[in-house]
Design a protein around this motif. Structure first.
Motif, short mmCIF file in Angstrom:
data_model
loop_
_atom_site.label_atom_id
_atom_site.label_comp_id
_atom_site.label_asym_id
_atom_site.label_seq_id
_atom_site.Cartn_x
_atom_site.Cartn_y
_atom_site.Cartn_z
N ARG A 97 -12.05 7.98 3.21
CA ARG A 97 -12.29 6.52 3.29
C ARG A 97 -11.08 5.71 2.85
O ARG A 97 -10.78 4.68 3.43
CB ARG A 97 -13.48 6.14 2.39
CG ARG A 97 -14.79 6.48 3.03
CD ARG A 97 -15.90 5.77 2.30
NE ARG A 97 -17.18 6.27 2.78
CZ ARG A 97 -18.24 6.45 2.00
NH1 ARG A 97 -18.15 6.15 0.72
NH2 ARG A 97 -19.37 6.89 2.49
N GLU A 98 -10.43 6.22 1.79
CA GLU A 98 -9.27 5.49 1.26
C GLU A 98 -8.22 5.36 2.37
O GLU A 98 -7.67 4.29 2.61
CB GLU A 98 -8.68 6.27 0.07
CG GLU A 98 -7.51 5.54 -0.59
CD GLU A 98 -6.71 6.43 -1.56
OE1 GLU A 98 -5.79 5.88 -2.18
OE2 GLU A 98 -7.00 7.64 -1.66
N ARG A 99 -8.00 6.48 3.10
CA ARG A 99 -7.01 6.47 4.17
C ARG A 99 -7.43 5.49 5.28
O ARG A 99 -6.62 4.70 5.77
CB ARG A 99 -6.88 7.90 4.73
CG ARG A 99 -5.81 8.01 5.79
CD ARG A 99 -5.75 9.44 6.36
NE ARG A 99 -4.68 9.52 7.34
CZ ARG A 99 -3.40 9.71 7.05
NH1 ARG A 99 -3.02 9.85 5.80
NH2 ARG A 99 -2.49 9.74 8.01
N THR A 146 -3.32 11.21 1.21
CA THR A 146 -4.30 10.11 1.21
C THR A 146 -5.37 10.50 2.24
O THR A 146 -5.05 10.67 3.41
CB THR A 146 -3.63 8.78 1.64
OG1 THR A 146 -2.36 8.67 0.99
CG2 THR A 146 -4.48 7.60 1.27
N ASP A 171 0.84 -1.20 0.00
CA ASP A 171 0.00 0.00 0.00
C ASP A 171 0.87 1.24 0.00
O ASP A 171 2.03 1.19 0.41
CB ASP A 171 -0.88 0.03 1.26
CG ASP A 171 -2.28 -0.52 0.97
OD1 ASP A 171 -2.85 -0.12 -0.06
OD2 ASP A 171 -2.79 -1.33 1.78
#
Length: 701
Positions: free
Chosen positions: A363-365, A360, A354
């Motif tokens: 939600r991605e984080r 970042t 990752d």
């Protein structure tokens, strides 16, 4: 606690007589401090003279050479004040000796002080510079005038300290003398046998001699007093690095048992075979990680020497052992580039990778943080964001840090302070001379990658004057027409009044006039997303010429870029020129680097450009850079947590650094908490050289 005997030296500089608010500002400027409140008496102790004025030459008036400082003993014959109301006419006093007559000349004299200082028929001693006009000798404003019976008050050898505008030599000299007089009786921190072998005096005597030299040889870097204090400075540095290392090592490492299960398929699939030095470095790293002690290793390799492959093998070994690994880069661009390269290389192993940076978000984080905490992510690549408080690891075994000089000792400790004690591998593409490695990274073992991967073609380097810019633009026109890509580097972002350097925006405007939208622009004042977009456009071939500042210096990888133009190359340091040149020659096509300079070149500038033309060996370039520029500038040490030396010079005193390193290791082996008699003396040394941060590790440990 700082030993009480150092209190007089750590008193505020403003506490010395004669240093009020106004003069204080000048002292702050002289000592490179924000304000006089930040200055201590000890700072003047380290403000050494750079030369001397020698007043021992007493040739007699008739034999005094033109424009030279001499000392004359003569009898005062007459005073010749200016006519009243004519203050622009000088006041003259005439004296003679057996050889001739001398006129002492004074401008704007107030009161009758000259009659008192130079009474008629009195024999006096004067010292200053003699000038000859029409066969007559004159001395304007002598530096010193004393009567014959007071001549022992005349300093025959005077040190000259570096000054700042507005600060008189007299005021500075007086303050320095007061500071030196405050030197306490310091305990001896050097072993008696070494002291005798090197012919070292005591530290206090060495300070006194350097501030009160008897002749030029006392100021030579190899003078015994200078060598004594250089050794002290190296010893303070090496002890503090060793204490950091001892502290980091106290936290046991976890042995990594590499199985080869993941690394073997990756090595088999690599499009190149590993060089001998890559294989040796991988063996070093795996051997270190297999121990109970934490690894602390510096991996030095020139641009393109294949450091990433070594780091990947180490990270895969950590994963084979059931743990996680992180790779931290100094910038967003670099982190994402490492992510792309490593994902590609590690493909056959099937490990989960990752990327996490400050950008970042949302939600991605959250999803990435969750995968890291659960251990699902086995390798994480990112920026400083990797070590923020809200990032928790399932089982972090190895941290790889890219570009060491942006990540000093303090950050290495901060990592440990999080309760994380991974093995640590630090990579740098800045080839650092051996002595500098010892001085700045003495807490680390070192591996060097000395070969370029097979298939890399040499880069042809040419040096051209600025006047031939037109020819280069023509060459670029045909190169870009043939599908090639090029960089054009400028030193500044925007044109400023006082500078005649070409700004990057102005250069981009002229080149865009020739190449249209094929000319891109990237510089440090652009936002992260803007920079990334510009780099991506260049990578994808939407732009074919990238006009940039040195932001492209580290790590940007565009294999099909084959031309590098560096404008005002004389303004760049060798290491930086070498880094920039390393941005081309990364693919299989021949590449070239054009160094444009604005004449006339200084001696130093000429030397730098010719070294660039002669060699591509980063380690040789680094050694030459050290000779030309000195260590402080080479590392940009002021802000990076690496030592800029005040007394020592790596070039002149490299032999002492080696001894100090061994001495530090031996001392801490016998007295790890510095509680013995010599240990206590070394604590005083650490405070004197402002290395007291290291003492906190003793207490904390």
């Amino acid at each position: 606690m700082r030993p009480a005997l150092l209190d007089p030296l750590f008193a505020p500089l403003a506490s010395l007589p004669g240093i009020g608010p106004k003069v204080g500002e000048l002292f702050a400027r002289l000592l490179d401090a924000e304000s006089i409140d930040d200055c201590r008496v000890v700072d003047l102790l380290f403000h050494f003279p750079h030369s001397i004025v020698d007043r021992r030459n007493q040739p007699g008036i008739a034999h005094a050479p033109q424009g030279t400082i001499v000392t004359i003993t003569g009898r005062v014959d007459r005073h010749q004040p200016p006519p009243s109301g004519k203050s622009s006419v000088p006041y003259r006093v005439f004296l003679h000796d057996d050889t001739g007559e001398l006129a002492l000349t004074f401008f704007r004299v107030k009161g009758n002080w000259l009659e008192k200082a130079l009474p008629l028929d009195e024999t006096v001693v004067v010292s200053g510079k003699v000038d000859w006009f029409n066969g007559r000798a004159s001395m304007v404003h002598p530096d010193h005038m004393v009567r014959l019976d007071e001549q022992e008050n005349l300093p025959l050898v005077e040190p000259v300290h570096p000054l700042t505008a507005g600060l008189s030599p007299k005021v500075l000299r007086k303050a320095v003398e007061t500071a030196v007089a405050r030197l306490p009786d310091l305990p001896e921190w050097i072993e008696e046998s070494l002291r005798r072998q090197q012919g070292f005096s005591s530290a206090a005597a060495a300070f006194q001699r350097l501030h009160d030299p008897r002749d030029e040889t006392d100021l030579d870097p190899q003078a015994p007093a200078r060598r004594r204090l250089a050794y002290d400075e190296f010893l303070a540095g090496q002890i503090s690095l060793a204490l950091v290392r001892q502290k980091l090592r106290k936290v046991a490492g976890r042995p990594v048992r590499a199985t080869g299960l993941l690394t073997a398929p990756v090595v088999d699939a690599l499009p190149f075979s590993l060089t001998n030095s890559q294989e040796a470095a991988i063996a070093d790293v795996l051997a270190d990680m297999g121990k109970d002690l934490r690894m602390l290793r510096l991996l030095q390799g020139d641009v393109g020497a294949g450091k990433t492959a070594v780091a990947l093998m180490a990270m895969l070994a950590a994963v084979e052992s059931g743990g996680q690994a992180v790779l931290m880069a100094p910038t967003e661009i670099l982190a994402r580039q490492h992510f792309a390269t490593i994902s590609r290389m590690a493909g056959p192993s099937g490990v989960a990778i990752d990327v996490l940076t400050g950008r970042t978000k949302g939600r991605e984080r959250d999803a990435i943080l969750e995968r890291i905490a659960s251990g699902e992510t086995q390798i994480v690549i990112g920026t400083h964001a990797l070590f923020q408080d809200n990032v928790s690891y399932h089982d972090l075994v190895l941290a790889v840090v890219d570009e060491q000089h942006r990540f000093g000792v303090h950050q290495r400790l901060r990592l440990t302070a999080k309760g994380i004690s991974p093995h640590m591998l630090v990579m740098t593409a800045t080839p650092i001379p051996r002595t500098l490695v010892l001085a700045a990274f003495g807490d680390m073992d070192v591996s060097r990658l000395t070969e370029k991967p097979a298939g890399r073609k040499p880069i042809q380097t040419v040096v051209m004057p600025q006047e031939r810019t037109g020819e280069i633009v023509d060459r670029l026109r045909s190169a870009l027409g043939a599908g090639k890509k090029a960089y054009w580097i400028c030193p500044l972002v925007e044109e400023s009044e006082e500078s005649d350097l070409m700004s990057v925006e102005e250069r981009h405007a002229t080149l865009a006039g020739v190449f249209g939208p094929a000319a891109g622009l990237v510089h440090g004042r652009m936002s992260g997303p803007e920079k990334d977009a510009a780099m991506l456009a260049f990578k994808n071939g939407e732009t074919r010429l990238l006009v940039a500042t040195t932001v492209v210096e580290v790590g940007v990888d565009i294999p099909d870029a084959t031309i590098m133009v560096i404008e005002h190359a004389e303004r760049f340091g060798l290491a930086q020129l070498h880094q920039l040149r390393g941005r081309v020659g990364r693919g299989d096509e021949a590449s070239s680097c054009i160094l444009l300079y604005k004449g006339p070149l200084s001696e130093n500038g000429r030397a730098r450009l010719s070294i660039m033309r002669e060699t591509e060996d980063g380690f040789r370039i680094a050694e030459e850079d050290l000779k030309l520029r000195g260590e402080g500038e080479l590392l940009g040490t002021r802000q990076s947590g690496t030592p800029g030396f005040r007394v020592a010079s790596l070039e002149a005193h490299g032999d002492l650094l080696e001894i100090a390193r061994k001495d530090a290791a031996y001392t801490l082996e016998r007295d790890p908490d510095l509680t013995g008699e010599r240990g206590e003396a070394i604590r005083t040394l650490l405070y004197l050289y402002r290395r007291d941060e290291a003492i906190r590790f003793l207490r904390a440990g």
